[in-house]
Design a protein around this motif. Sequence first.
Motif, PDB file in Angstrom:
ATOM      1  N   GLU A  43       0.859  -1.178   0.000  1.00 35.03           N
ATOM      2  CA  GLU A  43       0.000   0.000   0.000  1.00 35.03           C
ATOM      3  C   GLU A  43       0.890   1.220   0.000  1.00 35.03           C
ATOM      4  O   GLU A  43       1.808   1.335   0.802  1.00 35.03           O
ATOM      5  CB  GLU A  43      -0.940   0.021   1.200  1.00 35.03           C
ATOM      6  CG  GLU A  43      -1.898   1.184   1.158  1.00 35.03           C
ATOM      7  CD  GLU A  43      -3.047   1.064   2.143  1.00 35.03           C
ATOM      8  OE1 GLU A  43      -4.004   1.831   2.013  1.00 35.03           O
ATOM      9  OE2 GLU A  43      -2.985   0.214   3.035  1.00 35.03           O
ATOM     10  N   GLU A  44       0.613   2.138  -0.908  1.00 30.59           N
ATOM     11  CA  GLU A  44       1.404   3.351  -1.042  1.00 30.59           C
ATOM     12  C   GLU A  44       0.628   4.524  -0.463  1.00 30.59           C
ATOM     13  O   GLU A  44      -0.521   4.754  -0.804  1.00 30.59           O
ATOM     14  CB  GLU A  44       1.678   3.598  -2.520  1.00 30.59           C
ATOM     15  CG  GLU A  44       2.644   4.709  -2.789  1.00 30.59           C
ATOM     16  CD  GLU A  44       2.927   4.823  -4.264  1.00 30.59           C
ATOM     17  OE1 GLU A  44       2.282   5.672  -4.910  1.00 30.59           O
ATOM     18  OE2 GLU A  44       3.758   4.048  -4.770  1.00 30.59           O
ATOM     19  N   SER A  45       1.290   5.233   0.441  1.00 28.53           N
ATOM     20  CA  SER A  45       0.691   6.411   1.054  1.00 28.53           C
ATOM     21  C   SER A  45       1.741   7.507   1.035  1.00 28.53           C
ATOM     22  O   SER A  45       2.661   7.511   1.853  1.00 28.53           O
ATOM     23  CB  SER A  45       0.260   6.097   2.487  1.00 28.53           C
ATOM     24  OG  SER A  45      -0.310   7.221   3.095  1.00 28.53           O
ATOM     25  N   GLY A  46       1.608   8.406   0.082  1.00 30.22           N
ATOM     26  CA  GLY A  46       2.608   9.462  -0.072  1.00 30.22           C
ATOM     27  C   GLY A  46       3.939   8.866  -0.472  1.00 30.22           C
ATOM     28  O   GLY A  46       4.031   8.140  -1.444  1.00 30.22           O
ATOM     29  N   THR A  69       5.673   3.170   1.628  1.00 31.59           N
ATOM     30  CA  THR A  69       4.994   1.959   1.190  1.00 31.59           C
ATOM     31  C   THR A  69       5.090   0.923   2.306  1.00 31.59           C
ATOM     32  O   THR A  69       6.066   0.900   3.056  1.00 31.59           O
ATOM     33  CB  THR A  69       5.599   1.376  -0.095  1.00 31.59           C
ATOM     34  OG1 THR A  69       6.974   1.084   0.140  1.00 31.59           O
ATOM     35  CG2 THR A  69       5.454   2.315  -1.264  1.00 31.59           C
ATOM     36  N   ASP A  90     -10.618   1.002  -4.354  1.00 29.64           N
ATOM     37  CA  ASP A  90      -9.178   1.227  -4.331  1.00 29.64           C
ATOM     38  C   ASP A  90      -8.658   1.247  -5.759  1.00 29.64           C
ATOM     39  O   ASP A  90      -9.164   0.546  -6.637  1.00 29.64           O
ATOM     40  CB  ASP A  90      -8.450   0.108  -3.567  1.00 29.64           C
ATOM     41  CG  ASP A  90      -8.514   0.268  -2.067  1.00 29.64           C
ATOM     42  OD1 ASP A  90      -8.908   1.346  -1.589  1.00 29.64           O
ATOM     43  OD2 ASP A  90      -8.154  -0.697  -1.362  1.00 29.64           O
ATOM     44  N   LYS A 107      -3.200   2.168  -4.416  1.00 28.24           N
ATOM     45  CA  LYS A 107      -3.205   3.635  -4.352  1.00 28.24           C
ATOM     46  C   LYS A 107      -4.627   3.997  -3.983  1.00 28.24           C
ATOM     47  O   LYS A 107      -5.424   4.358  -4.833  1.00 28.24           O
ATOM     48  CB  LYS A 107      -2.785   4.238  -5.684  1.00 28.24           C
ATOM     49  CG  LYS A 107      -1.354   3.917  -6.034  1.00 28.24           C
ATOM     50  CD  LYS A 107      -0.982   4.562  -7.346  1.00 28.24           C
ATOM     51  CE  LYS A 107       0.457   4.361  -7.671  1.00 28.24           C
ATOM     52  NZ  LYS A 107       1.352   5.270  -6.991  1.00 28.24           N
ATOM     53  N   SER A 108      -4.925   3.846  -2.710  1.00 31.89           N
ATOM     54  CA  SER A 108      -6.319   3.901  -2.274  1.00 31.89           C
ATOM     55  C   SER A 108      -6.853   5.310  -2.106  1.00 31.89           C
ATOM     56  O   SER A 108      -6.105   6.270  -1.982  1.00 31.89           O
ATOM     57  CB  SER A 108      -6.482   3.155  -0.949  1.00 31.89           C
ATOM     58  OG  SER A 108      -5.833   3.845   0.085  1.00 31.89           O
ATOM     59  N   ARG A 146      -8.237   6.177   0.497  1.00 27.85           N
ATOM     60  CA  ARG A 146      -8.135   6.487   1.927  1.00 27.85           C
ATOM     61  C   ARG A 146      -6.758   7.028   2.279  1.00 27.85           C
ATOM     62  O   ARG A 146      -6.330   6.995   3.400  1.00 27.85           O
ATOM     63  CB  ARG A 146      -8.481   5.278   2.773  1.00 27.85           C
ATOM     64  CG  ARG A 146      -7.934   3.977   2.300  1.00 27.85           C
ATOM     65  CD  ARG A 146      -8.404   2.827   3.188  1.00 27.85           C
ATOM     66  NE  ARG A 146      -7.465   1.747   3.061  1.00 27.85           N
ATOM     67  CZ  ARG A 146      -7.490   0.847   2.108  1.00 27.85           C
ATOM     68  NH1 ARG A 146      -8.423   0.877   1.195  1.00 27.85           N
ATOM     69  NH2 ARG A 146      -6.584  -0.098   2.047  1.00 27.85           N
ATOM     70  N   MET A 147      -6.056   7.550   1.297  1.00 29.85           N
ATOM     71  CA  MET A 147      -4.743   8.145   1.545  1.00 29.85           C
ATOM     72  C   MET A 147      -4.859   9.215   2.617  1.00 29.85           C
ATOM     73  O   MET A 147      -5.805   9.977   2.632  1.00 29.85           O
ATOM     74  CB  MET A 147      -4.194   8.799   0.283  1.00 29.85           C
ATOM     75  CG  MET A 147      -3.912   7.834  -0.806  1.00 29.85           C
ATOM     76  SD  MET A 147      -2.414   6.951  -0.475  1.00 29.85           S
ATOM     77  CE  MET A 147      -2.150   6.262  -2.071  1.00 29.85           C
ATOM     78  N   GLY A 148      -3.882   9.269   3.480  1.00 30.84           N
ATOM     79  CA  GLY A 148      -3.877  10.287   4.512  1.00 30.84           C
ATOM     80  C   GLY A 148      -4.667   9.869   5.735  1.00 30.84           C
ATOM     81  O   GLY A 148      -4.920  10.660   6.614  1.00 30.84           O
ATOM     82  N   GLY A 149      -5.084   8.620   5.803  1.00 32.47           N
ATOM     83  CA  GLY A 149      -5.767   8.137   6.996  1.00 32.47           C
ATOM     84  C   GLY A 149      -7.261   8.252   6.898  1.00 32.47           C
ATOM     85  O   GLY A 149      -7.816   8.667   5.893  1.00 32.47           O
TER      86      GLY A 149
END
Length: 163
Positions: free
Chosen positions: A80-83, A86, A98, A116-117, A119-122
């Motif tokens: 999962e990639e968040s900013g 990973t 997603d 690359k969901s 829900r990025m950023g929580g």
Amino acid sequence: MKRKKGMAILMAGTMIFSCVGCGSTTKTEESDSTITGKVTEINDTSVTIQLGELMQGGGVPFEASDETKTLDLKDAEIVEESGQETETVDFEEIEVDDILVIQLGDDGTVESVTIKSGRMGGPGGFGGSGEVTQGTTEDATENNAEVTEESDTASEDGTVLSE
């Protein structure tokens, strides 16, 4: 005349063998490639995605096409990639809506998946923690009064009194 006929047969034979040789090494259209899609359905270890493209810059981040594809992710590495970060995750982390970037191997099987969901950023959706930190006007006044007491004298309602 016999020479021209013989040469024509020889060239035709060469062309046939060259076409057969090429056919044995061709790859499927999607082998050794990357596809992107939005999850529309999840079943056991497979997902159905609506194919499309990630868009750069502002606006809509994903542009969907009309084509869908179902892929088995059983043996794939999933991150999962968040900013900039990973994290390796389990299949259960994939949710409907997603956006997945899927790397296919030479044989067309899924090798890796990057989520690359949306829900990025929580859980807050806009980069917050998802925790509500708002208070009432009364809370703000009390907090303001506490802070201003350090530098000035404040009344109970939070207004600063001059000395």
